[in-house]
Design an enzyme around this catalytic site. Structure first.
Site, PDB file in Angstrom:
ATOM      1  N   ASN A   9      -3.185  11.770  -3.981  1.00  0.00           N
ATOM      2  CA  ASN A   9      -2.117  10.831  -3.637  1.00  0.00           C
ATOM      3  C   ASN A   9      -2.302   9.562  -4.480  1.00  0.00           C
ATOM      4  O   ASN A   9      -3.311   8.873  -4.356  1.00  0.00           O
ATOM      5  CB  ASN A   9      -2.194  10.518  -2.132  1.00  0.00           C
ATOM      6  CG  ASN A   9      -1.105   9.559  -1.692  1.00  0.00           C
ATOM      7  OD1 ASN A   9      -0.830   8.570  -2.369  1.00  0.00           O
ATOM      8  ND2 ASN A   9      -0.499   9.825  -0.558  1.00  0.00           N
ATOM      9  N   HIS A  12      -1.615   4.328  -4.303  1.00  0.00           N
ATOM     10  CA  HIS A  12      -2.300   3.042  -4.450  1.00  0.00           C
ATOM     11  C   HIS A  12      -2.474   2.604  -5.898  1.00  0.00           C
ATOM     12  O   HIS A  12      -2.815   1.455  -6.151  1.00  0.00           O
ATOM     13  CB  HIS A  12      -3.616   3.039  -3.679  1.00  0.00           C
ATOM     14  CG  HIS A  12      -3.371   3.118  -2.203  1.00  0.00           C
ATOM     15  ND1 HIS A  12      -2.335   2.427  -1.596  1.00  0.00           N
ATOM     16  CD2 HIS A  12      -3.965   3.828  -1.222  1.00  0.00           C
ATOM     17  CE1 HIS A  12      -2.329   2.697  -0.309  1.00  0.00           C
ATOM     18  NE2 HIS A  12      -3.297   3.549  -0.056  1.00  0.00           N
ATOM     19  N   HIS A  52       4.311   8.976  -2.067  1.00  0.00           N
ATOM     20  CA  HIS A  52       5.107   8.685  -0.859  1.00  0.00           C
ATOM     21  C   HIS A  52       6.183   7.663  -1.217  1.00  0.00           C
ATOM     22  O   HIS A  52       5.862   6.534  -1.599  1.00  0.00           O
ATOM     23  CB  HIS A  52       4.151   8.123   0.204  1.00  0.00           C
ATOM     24  CG  HIS A  52       4.775   7.929   1.549  1.00  0.00           C
ATOM     25  ND1 HIS A  52       4.029   7.653   2.672  1.00  0.00           N
ATOM     26  CD2 HIS A  52       6.051   7.967   1.982  1.00  0.00           C
ATOM     27  CE1 HIS A  52       4.825   7.526   3.719  1.00  0.00           C
ATOM     28  NE2 HIS A  52       6.059   7.698   3.322  1.00  0.00           N
ATOM     29  N   ARG A  54       8.558   5.216   0.139  1.00  0.00           N
ATOM     30  CA  ARG A  54       8.831   4.525   1.401  1.00  0.00           C
ATOM     31  C   ARG A  54      10.160   3.801   1.340  1.00  0.00           C
ATOM     32  O   ARG A  54      10.591   3.372   0.266  1.00  0.00           O
ATOM     33  CB  ARG A  54       7.707   3.528   1.712  1.00  0.00           C
ATOM     34  CG  ARG A  54       6.428   4.206   2.143  1.00  0.00           C
ATOM     35  CD  ARG A  54       5.376   3.188   2.514  1.00  0.00           C
ATOM     36  NE  ARG A  54       4.189   3.827   3.053  1.00  0.00           N
ATOM     37  CZ  ARG A  54       3.984   4.060   4.352  1.00  0.00           C
ATOM     38  NH1 ARG A  54       4.871   3.696   5.241  1.00  0.00           N
ATOM     39  NH2 ARG A  54       2.870   4.641   4.758  1.00  0.00           N
ATOM     40  N   ARG A  58       7.404  -0.099  -1.146  1.00  0.00           N
ATOM     41  CA  ARG A  58       6.270  -1.035  -1.301  1.00  0.00           C
ATOM     42  C   ARG A  58       5.300  -0.612  -2.402  1.00  0.00           C
ATOM     43  O   ARG A  58       4.573  -1.432  -2.926  1.00  0.00           O
ATOM     44  CB  ARG A  58       5.541  -1.228   0.020  1.00  0.00           C
ATOM     45  CG  ARG A  58       4.661  -0.077   0.419  1.00  0.00           C
ATOM     46  CD  ARG A  58       3.878  -0.422   1.663  1.00  0.00           C
ATOM     47  NE  ARG A  58       4.730  -0.374   2.831  1.00  0.00           N
ATOM     48  CZ  ARG A  58       4.321   0.042   4.028  1.00  0.00           C
ATOM     49  NH1 ARG A  58       3.075   0.379   4.203  1.00  0.00           N
ATOM     50  NH2 ARG A  58       5.137   0.103   5.043  1.00  0.00           N
ATOM     51  N   HIS A  59       5.248   0.680  -2.725  1.00  0.00           N
ATOM     52  CA  HIS A  59       4.379   1.067  -3.858  1.00  0.00           C
ATOM     53  C   HIS A  59       5.137   1.945  -4.848  1.00  0.00           C
ATOM     54  O   HIS A  59       5.558   1.460  -5.889  1.00  0.00           O
ATOM     55  CB  HIS A  59       3.035   1.669  -3.394  1.00  0.00           C
ATOM     56  CG  HIS A  59       3.079   2.546  -2.174  1.00  0.00           C
ATOM     57  ND1 HIS A  59       3.872   3.664  -2.095  1.00  0.00           N
ATOM     58  CD2 HIS A  59       2.400   2.459  -0.996  1.00  0.00           C
ATOM     59  CE1 HIS A  59       3.671   4.241  -0.922  1.00  0.00           C
ATOM     60  NE2 HIS A  59       2.798   3.530  -0.221  1.00  0.00           N
ATOM     61  N   GLU A  79       5.990  12.872  -0.330  1.00  0.00           N
ATOM     62  CA  GLU A  79       5.889  12.514   1.097  1.00  0.00           C
ATOM     63  C   GLU A  79       7.037  11.586   1.412  1.00  0.00           C
ATOM     64  O   GLU A  79       7.286  10.628   0.669  1.00  0.00           O
ATOM     65  CB  GLU A  79       4.602  11.739   1.358  1.00  0.00           C
ATOM     66  CG  GLU A  79       3.386  12.566   1.515  1.00  0.00           C
ATOM     67  CD  GLU A  79       2.165  11.673   1.699  1.00  0.00           C
ATOM     68  OE1 GLU A  79       2.307  10.457   1.948  1.00  0.00           O
ATOM     69  OE2 GLU A  79       1.065  12.201   1.557  1.00  0.00           O
ATOM     70  N   THR A 110       0.360   5.886   6.940  1.00  0.00           N
ATOM     71  CA  THR A 110       0.991   6.735   7.950  1.00  0.00           C
ATOM     72  C   THR A 110       0.020   6.914   9.111  1.00  0.00           C
ATOM     73  O   THR A 110      -1.016   7.542   8.962  1.00  0.00           O
ATOM     74  CB  THR A 110       1.338   8.107   7.323  1.00  0.00           C
ATOM     75  OG1 THR A 110       1.883   7.875   6.032  1.00  0.00           O
ATOM     76  CG2 THR A 110       2.328   8.851   8.167  1.00  0.00           C
ATOM     77  N   GLU A 160       0.732  19.945   7.503  1.00  0.00           N
ATOM     78  CA  GLU A 160      -0.415  19.151   7.057  1.00  0.00           C
ATOM     79  C   GLU A 160      -0.989  18.499   8.302  1.00  0.00           C
ATOM     80  O   GLU A 160      -0.325  17.698   8.975  1.00  0.00           O
ATOM     81  CB  GLU A 160       0.006  18.087   6.033  1.00  0.00           C
ATOM     82  CG  GLU A 160      -1.203  17.263   5.581  1.00  0.00           C
ATOM     83  CD  GLU A 160      -0.915  16.361   4.385  1.00  0.00           C
ATOM     84  OE1 GLU A 160      -0.135  16.768   3.502  1.00  0.00           O
ATOM     85  OE2 GLU A 160      -1.479  15.254   4.352  1.00  0.00           O
ATOM     86  N   HIS A 200      -5.397  12.578   5.314  1.00  0.00           N
ATOM     87  CA  HIS A 200      -5.502  11.242   5.885  1.00  0.00           C
ATOM     88  C   HIS A 200      -6.935  10.858   6.187  1.00  0.00           C
ATOM     89  O   HIS A 200      -7.602  11.489   7.000  1.00  0.00           O
ATOM     90  CB  HIS A 200      -4.658  11.059   7.147  1.00  0.00           C
ATOM     91  CG  HIS A 200      -4.151   9.653   7.260  1.00  0.00           C
ATOM     92  ND1 HIS A 200      -4.952   8.621   7.666  1.00  0.00           N
ATOM     93  CD2 HIS A 200      -2.962   9.116   6.948  1.00  0.00           C
ATOM     94  CE1 HIS A 200      -4.244   7.510   7.626  1.00  0.00           C
ATOM     95  NE2 HIS A 200      -3.038   7.777   7.183  1.00  0.00           N
ATOM     96  N   HIS A 223      -6.574   7.250  -0.723  1.00  0.00           N
ATOM     97  CA  HIS A 223      -7.315   5.991  -0.734  1.00  0.00           C
ATOM     98  C   HIS A 223      -8.730   6.119  -1.307  1.00  0.00           C
ATOM     99  O   HIS A 223      -9.133   5.341  -2.171  1.00  0.00           O
ATOM    100  CB  HIS A 223      -7.363   5.403   0.688  1.00  0.00           C
ATOM    101  CG  HIS A 223      -7.967   4.045   0.728  1.00  0.00           C
ATOM    102  ND1 HIS A 223      -7.227   2.901   0.745  1.00  0.00           N
ATOM    103  CD2 HIS A 223      -9.266   3.664   0.720  1.00  0.00           C
ATOM    104  CE1 HIS A 223      -8.031   1.861   0.752  1.00  0.00           C
ATOM    105  NE2 HIS A 223      -9.269   2.292   0.738  1.00  0.00           N
TER     106      HIS A 223
HETATM  107  N1  PXP Z   1      -1.232  12.854   3.732  1.00  0.00           N
HETATM  108  C1  PXP Z   1      -0.224  12.118   4.251  1.00  0.00           C
HETATM  109  C2  PXP Z   1       0.900  12.822   4.906  1.00  0.00           C
HETATM  110  C3  PXP Z   1      -0.237  10.703   4.145  1.00  0.00           C
HETATM  111  O1  PXP Z   1       0.785   9.987   4.666  1.00  0.00           O
HETATM  112  C4  PXP Z   1      -1.302  10.081   3.472  1.00  0.00           C
HETATM  113  C5  PXP Z   1      -1.305   8.591   3.312  1.00  0.00           C
HETATM  114  O2  PXP Z   1      -0.263   8.204   2.473  1.00  0.00           O
HETATM  115  C6  PXP Z   1      -2.308  10.900   2.923  1.00  0.00           C
HETATM  116  C7  PXP Z   1      -2.273  12.278   3.091  1.00  0.00           C
HETATM  117  C8  PXP Z   1      -3.470  10.318   2.171  1.00  0.00           C
HETATM  118  O3  PXP Z   1      -4.253   9.581   3.035  1.00  0.00           O
HETATM  119  P1  PXP Z   1      -5.466   8.715   2.472  1.00  0.00           P
HETATM  120  O4  PXP Z   1      -4.884   7.692   1.565  1.00  0.00           O
HETATM  121  O5  PXP Z   1      -6.084   8.150   3.700  1.00  0.00           O
HETATM  122  O6  PXP Z   1      -6.368   9.669   1.732  1.00  0.00           O
END
Ligand code: PXP
Length: 250
Positions: A9, A12, A52, A54, A58-59, A79, A110, A160, A200, A223
């Site tokens: 992901n 960030h 993602h 949004r 925001r990103h 996402e 999320t 997921e 997550h 992250h």
């Molecule tokens: N999966 C989903 C559905 C999410 O919303 C997120 C956060 O954007 C992630 C995975 C990734 O989570 P993390 O950034 O905590 O690894």
């Protein structure tokens, strides 16, 4: 047994760019570029790229996704919340997969899974539209029997499982309880032939707990990989996570 796949992901990366350049999107100095980073992640072995979009942008920006769609050689997983504007965007973009998540403007990330039971009617229409565009649909859910059953009923391709509670468990008891819930939900979904992903809060330490969840196909991690990449670079951060994931035995 298939190896566990990694979706990186890259939200960030865009968060960092927006921190400086949100008011100057056309600046030739706008950096870092999420598309360049996606390419590095793919070359390091990532199996898909997740972003993602949004409602408040925001990103990740619309243009990022258009460029990702053109440049990604693995798979693009979008996402998104189930709102008309974003669904229309997804139907124009046609990512390989969409993961439907709750959309809450206030949250930092999320925070909970999508409630499929409460939103069945609205979700059914969106899933149908995405399917007719050839997009596979995933639902980001808490590990609960009724959510898995609703995903089956709605005709989702993938669930997921939200691993945030496991990742952030601060007592052994909560950790074990959450692990049990995840194990049960994964097994139930696999019995219905759903693909089971997880995401997550997964990081380089708690990945050993994720290995205890059966039937997983793919992890989406953001992250912790971006944070590690600040120290080591993306290529090393992705390779290191893939090496840890290789110990998964299903
Ligand atoms: N999966 C989903 C559905 C999410 O919303 C997120 C956060 O954007 C992630 C995975 C990734 O989570 P993390 O950034 O905590 O690894």
């Amino acid at each position: 047994m298939n190896t566990l796949r990694l979706g990186v992901n890259i939200d960030h990366v865009a968060t960092l760019r927006q921190a400086r350049y949100s008011t100057m999107p056309e600046s030739k100095n706008a950096e870092p570029d999420p598309i360049a980073i996606a390419g590095i992640c793919e070359r390091a072995g990532a199996n898909s790229i997740t972003a993602h979009l949004r409602a408040d942008r925001r990103h990740i920006q619309d243009r990022d996704l258009e460029r990702l769609r053109e440049n990604i050689v693995t798979k693009l997983n979008l996402e998104m919340g189930n709102t008309p504007e974003i669904v229309d965007f997804a139907l124009r973009l046609v990512p390989d997969e969409v993961c439907l998540v709750p959309e809450n403007r206030q949250e930092v990330t999320t925070e909970g899974g999508l409630d499929l039971v409460a939103n069945k009617k609205e979700l059914a229409g969106t899933i149908k539209r995405l399917h007719s565009a050839g997009v596979r649909v995933s639902m980001f859910i808490d590990p609960a029997r009724e959510q898995v059953d609703a995903a089956v009923e709605l005709g989702a391709d993938i669930i997921e499982l939200h691993t945030g509670k496991l990742a952030n468990a601060y007592t052994e008891k909560i950790e074990q309880q959450e692990l049990e819930r995840l194990r049960e939900a994964a097994t139930r979904a696999a019995n219905f032939n759903l693909q089971v992903n997880a995401g997550h809060g997964i990081n380089y330490r708690n990945i050993t707990l994720i290995h205890k969840i059966p039937h997983l196909t793919e992890l989406n991690i953001g992250h912790s990989i971006v944070a590690r990449a600040i120290l080591t670079g993306f290529e090393a951060a992705v390779r290191e996570m893939l090496a840890l994931m290789a110990k998964y035995r299903g």
